[in-house]
Design a protein around this motif. Structure first.
Motif, PDB file in Angstrom:
ATOM      1  N   SER A   1       0.846  -1.186   0.000  1.00 39.24           N
ATOM      2  CA  SER A   1       0.000   0.000   0.000  1.00 39.24           C
ATOM      3  C   SER A   1       0.889   1.245   0.000  1.00 39.24           C
ATOM      4  CB  SER A   1      -0.899  -0.016   1.240  1.00 39.24           C
ATOM      5  OG  SER A   1      -1.725   1.115   1.248  1.00 39.24           O
ATOM      6  N   GLY A   2       0.623   2.173  -0.875  1.00 33.49           N
ATOM      7  CA  GLY A   2       1.407   3.407  -0.962  1.00 33.49           C
ATOM      8  C   GLY A   2       2.653   3.301  -1.816  1.00 33.49           C
ATOM      9  N   ALA A   3       2.879   2.155  -2.483  1.00 35.18           N
ATOM     10  CA  ALA A   3       4.091   1.967  -3.296  1.00 35.18           C
ATOM     11  C   ALA A   3       4.049   2.743  -4.604  1.00 35.18           C
ATOM     12  CB  ALA A   3       4.317   0.483  -3.578  1.00 35.18           C
ATOM     13  N   GLY A   4       2.854   3.180  -5.026  1.00 30.76           N
ATOM     14  CA  GLY A   4       2.751   3.957  -6.255  1.00 30.76           C
ATOM     15  C   GLY A   4       2.136   3.211  -7.426  1.00 30.76           C
ATOM     16  N   LYS A   5       1.348   2.184  -7.140  1.00 37.05           N
ATOM     17  CA  LYS A   5       0.725   1.390  -8.211  1.00 37.05           C
ATOM     18  C   LYS A   5      -0.193   2.254  -9.071  1.00 37.05           C
ATOM     19  CE  LYS A   5      -0.941  -1.394  -5.081  1.00 37.05           C
ATOM     20  NZ  LYS A   5      -0.287  -0.850  -3.875  1.00 37.05           N
ATOM     21  N   SER A   6      -1.095   2.972  -8.441  1.00 41.60           N
ATOM     22  CA  SER A   6      -2.026   3.826  -9.195  1.00 41.60           C
ATOM     23  C   SER A   6      -1.288   4.968  -9.875  1.00 41.60           C
ATOM     24  CB  SER A   6      -3.115   4.384  -8.270  1.00 41.60           C
ATOM     25  OG  SER A   6      -3.887   3.339  -7.725  1.00 41.60           O
ATOM     26  N   ALA A   7      -0.286   5.525  -9.208  1.00 39.13           N
ATOM     27  CA  ALA A   7       0.482   6.627  -9.801  1.00 39.13           C
ATOM     28  C   ALA A   7       1.199   6.161 -11.065  1.00 39.13           C
ATOM     29  CB  ALA A   7       1.482   7.174  -8.787  1.00 39.13           C
ATOM     30  N   LEU A   8       1.791   4.970 -11.038  1.00 38.92           N
ATOM     31  CA  LEU A   8       2.452   4.441 -12.229  1.00 38.92           C
ATOM     32  C   LEU A   8       1.433   4.196 -13.331  1.00 38.92           C
ATOM     33  CD1 LEU A   8       4.823   3.341 -13.829  1.00 38.92           C
ATOM     34  CD2 LEU A   8       4.527   1.153 -12.607  1.00 38.92           C
ATOM     35  N   ALA A   9       0.289   3.618 -12.979  1.00 38.20           N
ATOM     36  CA  ALA A   9      -0.757   3.387 -13.982  1.00 38.20           C
ATOM     37  C   ALA A   9      -1.195   4.716 -14.604  1.00 38.20           C
ATOM     38  CB  ALA A   9      -1.946   2.664 -13.347  1.00 38.20           C
ATOM     39  N   LEU A  10      -1.385   5.754 -13.809  1.00 39.29           N
ATOM     40  CA  LEU A  10      -1.766   7.066 -14.336  1.00 39.29           C
ATOM     41  C   LEU A  10      -0.700   7.628 -15.277  1.00 39.29           C
ATOM     42  CD1 LEU A  10      -3.335   8.775 -11.207  1.00 39.29           C
ATOM     43  CD2 LEU A  10      -4.444   8.498 -13.439  1.00 39.29           C
ATOM     44  N   GLN A  11       0.566   7.479 -14.904  1.00 36.70           N
ATOM     45  CA  GLN A  11       1.646   7.970 -15.769  1.00 36.70           C
ATOM     46  C   GLN A  11       1.641   7.226 -17.099  1.00 36.70           C
ATOM     47  OE1 GLN A  11       5.095   7.404 -13.331  1.00 36.70           O
ATOM     48  NE2 GLN A  11       4.693   9.227 -12.095  1.00 36.70           N
TER      49      GLN A  11
END
Length: 156
Positions: free
Chosen positions: A35-45
């Motif tokens: 949790s908080g590793a950046g999964k959604s952020a990477l997907a958004l990028q």
């Protein structure tokens, strides 16, 4: 959910894992990490570079022949979390075969690593250790579009 928590039993049927998945050219990258590793952020990028969202937060996986398939779940299909902004609507890809596992918990110590694989639902999938990797979204987009060269090339 980290890579080590993935189900490996090929008769498990459909399983739901905590992660994100994007598709490029009909091939999926399953993004995993704590949790908080950046999964959604990477997907958004990656989506900003043309990837389509398969699912965010909860991903359904199942075996179809030799393919591990991924899909989002209802009622959050087509939604992705942008930390500090909220839930955003996204262009959705249909169920997609997973071609890459992306582990955001472990860094890759080698500059040009030997290819690694990891078992998932009885199949062996390429694994990328990608914690704290600069330019990760762009590199993954290029990988998914064009593939990579064996590090032993041209000797192989």
């Amino acid at each position: 959910m980290g890579v080590g928590d993935l189900p490996q039993d090929p008769v498990a049927g459909r399983v739901v894992v905590h992660g994100s998945c994007v598709a490029v050219g009909g091939h999926g990258a399953l993004i995993l990490g704590r949790s908080g590793a950046g999964k959604s952020a990477l997907a958004l990028q990656m989506m900003a570079h043309g990837a389509r969202l398969v699912g965010d937060d909860r991903i359904t996986l199942w075996l179809d022949g030799h393919d591990v398939m991924a899909d989002g779940i209802d009622p959050i299909r087509g939604l992705i979390e942008a930390r500090g902004i909220g839930l955003l609507r996204a262009e959705v890809a249909k169920a997609t075969p997973v071609r890459w596992l992306v582990d955001l918990d472990r860094p890759e110590p080698e500059r040009v690593p030997e290819p690694m694989r990891f078992p998932l639902l009885g199949q062996s999938l390429p694994l990328l250790r990608a914690a704290d990797m600069p330019n990760l979204a762009a590199a993954l987009m290029q990988l998914m579009k064009m593939g990579r060269v064996d590090p032993r090339w041209p000797s192989k």
